[in-house]
Scaffold this motif. Structure first.
Motif, PDB file in Angstrom:
ATOM      1  N   LEU A 298       1.277  11.466 -10.097  1.00 15.90           N
ATOM      2  CA  LEU A 298       0.534  10.685  -9.046  1.00 15.90           C
ATOM      3  C   LEU A 298      -0.486  10.557  -7.821  1.00 15.90           C
ATOM      4  CD1 LEU A 298       0.925   7.680  -7.556  1.00 15.90           C
ATOM      5  CD2 LEU A 298       3.426   8.852  -6.399  1.00 15.90           C
ATOM      6  N   GLN A 299      -1.094   9.912  -8.126  1.00 14.67           N
ATOM      7  CA  GLN A 299      -2.426   9.812  -6.970  1.00 14.67           C
ATOM      8  C   GLN A 299      -3.055   9.231  -5.737  1.00 14.67           C
ATOM      9  OE1 GLN A 299      -5.546  11.077  -9.139  1.00 14.67           O
ATOM     10  NE2 GLN A 299      -5.894  13.161  -8.850  1.00 14.67           N
TER      11      GLN A 299
ATOM     12  N   ASP B  97      -1.519  14.510  -4.130  1.00 11.42           N
ATOM     13  CA  ASP B  97      -1.317  14.814  -6.019  1.00 11.42           C
ATOM     14  C   ASP B  97      -0.540  15.435  -6.095  1.00 11.42           C
ATOM     15  OD1 ASP B  97      -1.947  15.023  -8.264  1.00 11.42           O
ATOM     16  OD2 ASP B  97      -4.531  16.116  -7.929  1.00 11.42           O
ATOM     17  N   ALA B  98       0.319  14.278  -6.581  1.00  9.76           N
ATOM     18  CA  ALA B  98       1.801  14.786  -6.684  1.00  9.76           C
ATOM     19  C   ALA B  98       1.726  14.963  -8.827  1.00  9.76           C
ATOM     20  CB  ALA B  98       2.370  13.964  -6.774  1.00  9.76           C
ATOM     21  N   ARG B  99       1.768  15.830  -9.490  1.00 10.81           N
ATOM     22  CA  ARG B  99       1.796  16.855 -10.357  1.00 10.81           C
ATOM     23  C   ARG B  99       3.141  17.017 -11.015  1.00 10.81           C
ATOM     24  NH1 ARG B  99      -3.253  16.573 -14.796  1.00 10.81           N
ATOM     25  NH2 ARG B  99      -2.211  16.143 -16.605  1.00 10.81           N
ATOM     26  N   PRO B 100       4.412  17.235 -11.226  1.00  8.44           N
ATOM     27  CA  PRO B 100       5.792  17.512 -11.141  1.00  8.44           C
ATOM     28  C   PRO B 100       5.287  18.238 -12.589  1.00  8.44           C
ATOM     29  CG  PRO B 100       5.659  15.487 -10.795  1.00  8.44           C
ATOM     30  CD  PRO B 100       4.929  15.691 -11.062  1.00  8.44           C
ATOM     31  N   SER B 101       5.004  17.866 -12.912  1.00  5.22           N
ATOM     32  CA  SER B 101       4.901  18.095 -15.032  1.00  5.22           C
ATOM     33  C   SER B 101       3.446  17.935 -15.325  1.00  5.22           C
ATOM     34  CB  SER B 101       5.709  17.961 -15.403  1.00  5.22           C
ATOM     35  OG  SER B 101       5.906  16.123 -15.456  1.00  5.22           O
TER      36      SER B 101
ATOM     37  N   LYS C 193       1.066  -1.316  -0.163  1.00 12.32           N
ATOM     38  CA  LYS C 193      -0.273  -0.191   0.342  1.00 12.32           C
ATOM     39  C   LYS C 193       0.943   1.043  -0.115  1.00 12.32           C
ATOM     40  CE  LYS C 193      -3.765  -1.929   2.177  1.00 12.32           C
ATOM     41  NZ  LYS C 193      -5.242  -1.860   3.070  1.00 12.32           N
ATOM     42  N   THR C 194       2.217   1.415  -0.198  1.00  6.33           N
ATOM     43  CA  THR C 194       2.810   2.646  -0.256  1.00  6.33           C
ATOM     44  C   THR C 194       3.276   2.881  -1.767  1.00  6.33           C
ATOM     45  OG1 THR C 194       3.667   1.510   2.500  1.00  6.33           O
ATOM     46  CG2 THR C 194       5.127   3.410   0.576  1.00  6.33           C
ATOM     47  N   ALA C 195       3.457   3.914  -2.437  1.00  5.74           N
ATOM     48  CA  ALA C 195       4.578   4.431  -3.551  1.00  5.74           C
ATOM     49  C   ALA C 195       5.425   4.938  -2.930  1.00  5.74           C
ATOM     50  CB  ALA C 195       3.062   4.970  -4.694  1.00  5.74           C
TER      51      ALA C 195
END
Length: 447
Positions: free
Chosen positions: A175-176, A166-170, A124-126
């Motif tokens: 990644l959600q 919510d990570a959107r570097p570009s 359950k880890t990313a």
């Protein structure tokens, strides 16, 4: 002598007053423009509008309109790890078919997003490795997510919330993570499954392969020839609905053509009643002109709403709305053209013993034909665009499909597709109108 002496003084005084008047106009005109712009700034509340603007949202929608994304999803409720185009169940890869940038290992996965960006899923880890920032470690829990970030200031592209990461570097990497799933988005240029459905036997084939298949006698489907099977698979594509789009586009064109032709057929005879040199009755002229004002004074969109309430949804309501508005507009233009004809040509035809209808046919119509053709063709081209807007209100056609694709934020590529088709049709109508205008008015072939 005294009068001669005063004349130059009077002239100089008039010149000076004109110079002062022009100077005041030169000063007041820019001031009035600036005052108007300041008024509109506050009247339209431009400051609040700019503060609520979301340029990053616009960039995302623009990206979605020209690109598609592949989802790598770890769903904790179903206990599944899936790789799918646009997250569709019907476009999910089998484990043996996943793209080469995805490595599946049971319940774990490694995803190479390119340019050094990688995501590793363990349980359950990313673990999201972002070049220039560091490793983002996020774990889904029963209450939400627990995130461990690199030291330093949190960047704007990272939204860390106890309920969701919510990570959107570009624009093309995202990644959600929530308590129910881990989802990775990887964007690629182009439109996904545009030609054929994901599960179609034609999916992924090149044009040369399709050409060879169309000529082959070995049928893919015993009920269809290969050529018809290719056409059927293309038109029946459930994601892009090419068949429905083409039918809707045809309805829009027919809506514009029917409305414009009806307006021209009614507008021309009514124009004779409104023309001063053809209708001596002032009461009849006044009534006809006011009818034109009434028809064109109500906007086409209002007419369409009225007819939708009266007759229900359908292309006919759009054609009626176009016909009503353009009857007023074309009737006014035609009546003005009739009032400006050369009566000598009519008298010349009359001198030959021609009847009233023959005088109109050979003395009047040839003179107004250039205006008639030009205006009708221009309104036909313009009404093609208007029919799209009318269709969006419920009259049908391509406009209704356009609104349906805009209701969700995931179908912007379909929206772009419909907009491009509409522009192509408008360009085709413009070229066709120019060609017809040259043939009918100038009598020349298009070069």
């Amino acid at each position: 002598m005294a009068t001669d002496t005063l004349e130059p003084v009077v002239i100089l005084d008039d010149v000076w007053r004109n110079v002062r008047r022009r100077a005041w106009i030169t000063v007041l005109a820019p001031f009035a423009v600036v005052a108007y712009l300041v008024y509109t700034w506050f009247a339209f509340d431009v400051s609040d509008l700019l503060s609520r603007a979301q340029p990053e949202r616009a960039a995302i929608l623009a990206t979605d309109s020209v690109a598609y994304k592949v989802h790598v999803t770890k769903n904790f409720r179903r206990g599944e790890l899936e790789v799918a185009i646009e997250g569709e169940r019907t476009a999910t890869y089998d484990n043996a078919e996943v793209p080469d940038w995805v490595t599946l290992d049971g319940e774990n996965a490694f995803v190479d997003l390119g340019d050094g960006y990688t995501v590793e899923i363990k349980g359950k880890t990313a673990y999201f490795d972002v070049p220039g920032y560091g490793m983002i470690e996020t774990t889904a829990t029963a209450k939400g997510v627990e995130t461990r970030l690199p030291e330093g200031e949190v960047p704007d592209w990272l939204k860390d919330d106890p309920r969701k990461l919510d990570a959107r570097p570009s624009l093309d990497k995202r990644l959600q993570v929530t308590r129910t799933k881990i989802e990775i988005h990887n964007y690629f240029g182009g439109w996904e499954n545009f030609w054929f459905p994901f599960r179609s036997p034609l999916y992924g084939k090149s044009f040369s392969q399709l050409y060879a298949l169309a000529l082959s006698a070995d049928r893919l489907d015993p009920d269809y020839s290969n050529l018809w099977f290719i056409v059927h698979e293309f038109l029946g594509n459930p994601d892009w609905q090419h068949g429905d789009v083409f039918v809707a586009l045809f309805e829009t064109i027919m809506m514009a053509v029917l409305g414009t032709i009806t307006a021209a057929l009614f507008g021309l005879p009514l124009a004779f009643l409104a023309a001063r040199n053809f209708t001596p009755s002032q009461v009849l002229r006044f009534g006809t002109r006011r009818l034109f004002d009434f028809l064109r004074g109500i906007d086409m969109l209002i007419w369409s709403l009225i007819f939708i309430r009266a007759f229900g949804l359908g292309p006919l309501t759009g054609a009626l709305a176009i016909a009503f508005t353009d009857t007023g507009s074309l009737g006014k233009l035609f009546s003005e053209a009739l009032e400006n004809i050369d009566n000598r040509q009519v008298e010349g035809v009359k001198a030959t013993g021609a009847s009233q209808i023959q005088r109109y046919r050979f003395g009047v119509i040839p003179q107004i034909l250039p205006v008639f053709v030009s205006q009708v063709l221009y309104y036909l081209e313009s009404n093609t665009r208007s029919a799209t807007v009318i269709g969006a209100l419920g009259a049908g056609g391509i406009g209704l499909l356009l609104v349906e694709t805009m209701k969700t934020s995931r179908d912007w590529e379909n929206t772009s597709y419909i907009i491009i088709l509409t522009i192509v049709v408008v360009i085709a109508m413009d070229q066709s109108s120019s060609w017809l205008r040259r043939r009918l008015i100038e009598g020349k072939k298009s070069g």
